[in-house]
Design a protein around this motif. Structure first.
Motif, short mmCIF file in Angstrom:
data_model
loop_
_atom_site.label_atom_id
_atom_site.label_comp_id
_atom_site.label_asym_id
_atom_site.label_seq_id
_atom_site.Cartn_x
_atom_site.Cartn_y
_atom_site.Cartn_z
N GLN A 136 0.79 -1.22 0.00
CA GLN A 136 0.00 0.00 0.00
C GLN A 136 0.83 1.29 0.00
O GLN A 136 0.36 2.31 -0.50
CB GLN A 136 -0.93 0.02 1.22
CG GLN A 136 -1.93 -1.12 1.26
CD GLN A 136 -2.88 -1.12 0.07
OE1 GLN A 136 -3.34 -0.07 -0.36
NE2 GLN A 136 -3.16 -2.32 -0.47
N ASP A 146 0.73 6.85 1.04
CA ASP A 146 -0.17 5.70 0.84
C ASP A 146 -1.19 6.09 -0.22
O ASP A 146 -2.22 6.67 0.09
CB ASP A 146 -0.86 5.34 2.15
CG ASP A 146 -1.80 4.15 1.99
OD1 ASP A 146 -1.85 3.58 0.89
OD2 ASP A 146 -2.48 3.79 2.98
N PHE A 172 -3.25 -2.31 -5.36
CA PHE A 172 -2.14 -2.66 -4.48
C PHE A 172 -0.86 -2.74 -5.31
O PHE A 172 -0.90 -2.87 -6.54
CB PHE A 172 -2.40 -4.00 -3.78
CG PHE A 172 -2.54 -5.17 -4.71
CD1 PHE A 172 -1.44 -5.96 -5.05
CD2 PHE A 172 -3.77 -5.49 -5.26
CE1 PHE A 172 -1.57 -7.03 -5.93
CE2 PHE A 172 -3.92 -6.56 -6.14
CZ PHE A 172 -2.83 -7.33 -6.46
#
Length: 467
Positions: free
Chosen positions: A103, A145, A242
């Motif tokens: 992430q 992130d 991801f």
């Protein structure tokens, strides 16, 4: 987009089979009975799932193309310690990144700090008005992130400045002023503004809008001399994102929708809007579209009258039959054909009457051929002996059916609907997508009150070429 269906061949063969099938069974059948309405076809739908693997180089291009060149530009800034200045922070090179886990990424943004600093205009500052020039390069490192928001923008749920990537000190009248803390504060301010939670780093919306405007717009189909229009109405758009061990940004993108049928010329003028994103756990690459096509009985009657009525078909070496006045209809879940007939044998015997034939159209996918199930018929004529004579030929008729009731239509259907792959091809600034391994076949036949609904099922997978 126009798709031309060459069903004339199929219908012609179908009509011959039905003519032969009238002698297949002697079960009791009442044409006047009401079997009730037929089972409606299941909702027509469209679904696609594409496990996109966005290469590191492609995501780098997106980031470098979206993050602005000038990060900060302010005048008269209070730099602390009685020092003031004019500063401009600009990108100075390519942004680089490394995935830390599934992430988070480590983002390095090379910047140049340019401007002038000096003392505030009071006290000693009123005596020394000159400012010193600044021109220093830094490479601050952030932990980010990234996340794709419902509006298709790429933002960050986490942002943290890990290191400044340099130091900034100036000598003002013999005083060493360390501006590194101020610079870190300003860079953090910029990061919170552009990389912080809820902010947009880059955007996929333009690419998505262009793709959907092409794929999602309504289309029309030429169908046996008529035209039908269809549109895809999205009901869910799903996504999972991801990073993998090879630093690729994985996007599992899926969409489910329903296929709407419209009269020719009455389809919506543009694609339906896309709903908000939801989660996706499907990692398969798959495409499926279920399209309903309608064949009204008046058209089928006319075609059978033109191609079957008045033509003589040989049942066996001694018996031939000529049908006329053909009418089709639904009989519950079965397709029914009413016809008058004239049968003649080589010994001069003749038989006239009516036939009521029912059967369930089915598609044999293993052998790619059209077959019929649950066949039954009712014969009415003035000669009971002639009817009995025909019924005794059941085994011979079955052998004839086995020899003639083989209609390979798989390749014909795939060729007829191959334009689907062209219809759904699209090109974007970063990728090209097209359907591969397209397979098309009938998924069901549904006799309705006014029409025979034939659902065609198209399946395949999506090929992705990144630029």
């Amino acid at each position: 987009m126009k798709i031309q269906f060459r069903w004339q061949f199929i219908l012609c063969q179908l009509s011959i089979v039905l003519a032969i099938f009238i002698l297949f069974s002697c079960k009791s059948l009442d044409p006047t009975a009401n079997p009730g309405p037929g089972t409606p076809p299941p909702p027509s739908s469209s679904s696609v799932n594409v496990p996109l693997k966005l290469p590191k180089e492609t995501l780098s291009k997106l980031l470098n193309g979206q993050i602005p060149t000038t990060l900060l530009q302010e005048q008269g800034m209070d730099l602390g310690g009685g020092v003031t200045g004019d500063l401009q922070l600009s990108r100075n090179g390519q942004i680089t990144w490394t995935a830390l886990d599934s992430q988070r990424i480590q983002l390095t943004v090379p910047i140049n700090v340019a401007g002038r600093v000096g003392l505030k205009p009071k006290g000693l500052g009123s005596l020394f008005q000159s400012k010193l020039p600044l021109d220093e390069d830094f490479a601050p490192v952030f932990i980010v992130d990234p996340v794709i928001h419902p509006d298709w923008s790429i933002g960050a749920e986490q942002f943290e400045l890990m290191e400044l990537g340099g130091s900034l000190g100036v000598d003002v009248l013999g005083m060493q002023v360390d501006l590194s803390g101020l610079l870190a504060k300003e860079i953090s301010k910029w990061g919170n503004e552009y990389l912080g939670e809820g902010k947009q780093i880059a955007s996929l919306k333009t690419m998505v809008d262009l793709a959907w405007a092409q794929v999602g717009r309504p289309f029309s189909v030429n169908w046996l001399g008529g035209e039908q229009a269809f549109s895809i109405q999205p009901q869910a758009v799903k996504l999972k994102e991801f990073f993998d061990e090879e630093q690729n940004y994985n996007l599992w993108l899926g969409m489910n929708g329903k296929i709407n049928s419209h009269p020719a010329g009455a389809a919506p003028s543009r694609a339906f809007p896309l709903p908000d994103l939801s989660g996706n756990e499907n990692e398969k690459n798959e495409f499926e579209m279920l399209i309903p096509f309608s064949l009204d009985y008046a058209f089928l009657d006319g075609f059978l009258q033109e191609n079957v009525a008045g033509k003589t078909f040989r049942i066996d070496k001694k018996t031939s039959m000529t049908p006329s006045n053909i009418r089709t209809q639904a009989f519950g879940d079965l397709l029914a054909i009413n016809m008058d007939f004239f049968a003649e044998q080589t010994n001069g015997k003749r038989l006239e009457g009516t036939l009521f034939v029912v059967g369930q159209p089915e598609y044999d996918s293993e052998n790619e051929r059209l077959v019929f199930d649950q066949v039954n018929f009712k014969m009415e004529s003035g000669s009971f002996g002639a009817q009995t004579g025909v019924g005794l030929k059941k085994r011979k008729i079955i052998r004839r059916i086995e020899n003639r009731a083989v209609f390979p239509i798989g390749s014909l259907l795939e060729e007829s609907l191959s334009n689907i792959s062209e219809r759904l091809q699209l090109s974007t600034p970063i990728t090209d997508l097209k359907i591969q391994d397209l397979h098309v076949e009938p998924a069901g036949f549904y006799p309705m009150h006014k029409e025979l609904v034939i659902q065609m099922k198209a399946e395949g997978r999506i090929n992705v070429d990144w630029k």
